[in-house]
Write an enzyme that holds these catalytic residues in place. Structure first.
Site, PDB file in Angstrom:
ATOM      1  CB  THR A  93      -2.676   2.420  -9.039  1.00  0.00           C
ATOM      2  OG1 THR A  93      -3.898   1.747  -9.387  1.00  0.00           O
ATOM      3  CG2 THR A  93      -2.277   3.356 -10.162  1.00  0.00           C
ATOM      4  CE1 TYR A 109      -9.494   0.725   7.596  1.00  0.00           C
ATOM      5  CE2 TYR A 109     -10.004   1.676   9.744  1.00  0.00           C
ATOM      6  CZ  TYR A 109      -9.141   1.531   8.680  1.00  0.00           C
ATOM      7  OH  TYR A 109      -7.927   2.176   8.686  1.00  0.00           O
ATOM      8  N   GLY A 160       0.818  -1.213   0.000  1.00  0.00           N
ATOM      9  CA  GLY A 160       0.000   0.000   0.000  1.00  0.00           C
ATOM     10  C   GLY A 160       0.846   1.254   0.000  1.00  0.00           C
ATOM     11  CG  ASN A 206       0.304   1.488   4.746  1.00  0.00           C
ATOM     12  OD1 ASN A 206      -0.193   2.020   5.737  1.00  0.00           O
ATOM     13  ND2 ASN A 206       0.222   2.028   3.545  1.00  0.00           N
ATOM     14  CB  SER A 259      -7.082   1.899  12.528  1.00  0.00           C
ATOM     15  OG  SER A 259      -7.972   2.962  12.793  1.00  0.00           O
TER      16      SER A 259
END
Length: 248
Positions: A43, A158, A17, A92, A145
């Site tokens: 990407t 999440y 990531g 990540n 997180s």
């Protein structure tokens, strides 16, 4: 005297990531300190390409979806051929959530779990098998997180994945004692695309409740990741919260 000599600082780090935000900041910081870095994301951004051009002998970047197990493993083998054995891993890569749990489809829940929890566990297993198989030692940093510890509305799946990764970090530390230092960093909310789903009012409320008076930034988190990878430390199995005190 301890039976286990210290785990040395890393020399080759894989960051998932890595195309933007915290991942890109970690890659930049490590390269500036002379560490060889392999980085992938779904990407490859111009910013990541620029780093690869600036540090051609110390980087290997690729377009890889972390949930594509074969592609991720092929990337690891490419890295070993160019940079050497990976002895540091920063998990990540993650996707966010933008809906209340009762409105989140089963497919979306499965996608969040696969990306944020299953894929990093599989990647970690693959990297550590190759590392330990060569008789080497290493370090793992999982990016979790504050959601995994405190919970927030609209982020149920999440939060579940980040809490799961925190738990996995502790078990990794116990399972791989003497061979791997496994830790997690748990940032507060970034002012980022992912947190934008919370809405301006909720983000302003989080900032007001934070004793430091500011949202977390990638630059707040990078020094801790660097310390866990490069400094002589006996920190192991911990989840270090970096949120300006917002969770106290």
């Amino acid at each position: 005297m301890s039976d286990f000599p210290p785990i040395p600082p890393v020399s080759v780090v894989l960051v998932s990531g890595a195309s933007r935000g915290l991942g890109l900041a970690i890659v930049t910081d490590l390269l500036e300190r002379g560490v060889k870095v392999a980085a992938f994301a779904r990407t490859v951004t111009p910013e990541l390409e620029a780093l690869a051009s600036k540090y051609p002998d110390a980087t290997h970047v690729g377009s890889v979806d972390v949930t594509d197990e074969k592609a991720a493993q092929a990337f690891v083998k490419e890295v070993e051929g160019k940079l050497g054995v990976i002895d540091g891993l920063v998990n990540n890569a993650a996707i966010g959530q933008d809906s209340l749990h009762v409105h989140t489809s089963s497919d979306r829940i499965a996608q969040i779990i696969e990306t944020n929890l299953t894929a990093p566990l599989v990647l970690t297993r693959f990297v550590l098998r190759r590392l330990i198989g060569k008789g080497l030692k290493g370090r793992v940093v999982n990016v979790t997180s504050i959601c995994g510890q405190r919970g927030y509305q609209g982020l149920v799946a999440y939060s579940a994945t980040k809490g799961g990764l925190d738990a996995a970090t502790r078990s990794l530390a116990r399972e791989l004692g003497g061979r791997v230092l496994a830790n997690a960093v748990a940032p507060g909310f970034f002012a980022s695309e992912m947190s934008a789903v919370l809405g301006a009012n909720q983000l302003e409320s989080i900032a007001r409740r934070t004793p430091s008076g500011a949202m977390t930034t990638p630059e707040d988190v990078v020094p801790t990741v660097r310390m866990l990878l490069l400094e002589q430390t006996n920190i192991n199995g911990q989840s270090i919260v970096i949120d300006g005190g917002g969770s106290i």
